[in-house]
Design a protein around this motif. Structure first.
Motif, short mmCIF file in Angstrom:
data_model
loop_
_atom_site.label_atom_id
_atom_site.label_comp_id
_atom_site.label_asym_id
_atom_site.label_seq_id
_atom_site.Cartn_x
_atom_site.Cartn_y
_atom_site.Cartn_z
N ASP A 99 0.83 -1.21 0.00
CA ASP A 99 0.00 0.00 0.00
C ASP A 99 0.87 1.26 0.00
N THR A 103 0.96 4.19 -2.83
CA THR A 103 0.78 5.62 -2.54
C THR A 103 1.94 6.42 -3.12
N ASN A 106 1.45 6.67 -6.92
CA ASN A 106 0.38 7.62 -7.25
C ASN A 106 0.82 9.06 -7.03
N THR A 107 1.58 9.31 -5.96
CA THR A 107 2.06 10.67 -5.69
C THR A 107 2.97 11.14 -6.81
#
Length: 161
Positions: A99, A103, A106-107
């Motif tokens: 996870d 993240t 995606n950032t």
């Protein structure tokens, strides 16, 4: 015509003749009752007492064996439970780390798509995504102020005429 035997053993193993070592005591066969000693060596009731002690020892050893088997069985059950718990914990940790990586991806993807710079260091520590604001990936650039407009020189006035 008499034949004399040499001293010291007489040719028998163990030295059995005069002056030699006594023959080794014969050990009774297993399960056979040993002969009770006679004379000064005899102790009344010694063999029945020894048989009773042997039986008590055998019972104690059986009890110890049973207890050891119980302990081994208990340890094996604990081992199985512990392995299940460890497997579950590793699975949870793995999911948290995945996870955190998602993240981070995606950032970065969002910053690239929007054309933004990532000024601060992004890193993953175990299962946490950390934005380190104390370190910079770029020098924060502030452009210098624009130069002042050029001065136009006034030409010295010439007297006319």
């Amino acid at each position: 015509g008499q034949r004399r035997r040499p001293r010291g053993g007489g040719g028998r193993p163990g030295g059995g003749g005069r002056g030699g070592a006594p023959p080794p005591p014969e050990e009774p066969e297993e399960g056979a009752e040993p002969a009770e000693p006679e004379g000064e060596e005899a102790v009344p009731g010694l063999y029945p007492a020894l048989r009773k002690e042997e039986e008590l020892l055998r019972l104690r050893l059986q009890a110890i064996e049973a207890r050891c088997l119980e302990m081994v069985t208990d340890l094996r059950a604990r081992e199985a439970t512990l392995h299940l718990r460890m497997d579950e914990m590793l699975g949870q940790r793995f999911r948290r780390e995945v996870d955190a990586i998602g993240t981070l991806v995606n950032t970065i993807k969002t910053a690239v798509e929007e054309g933004d710079r990532l000024y601060h260091e992004l890193r993953i520590q175990q299962s946490d995504l950390i934005l380190d604001e104390s370190s910079l990936t770029y020098t924060l650039y502030t452009p210098p102020p624009p130069p002042p407009p050029p001065r136009t020189r006034e030409s010295p006035s010439r007297p006319s005429g």
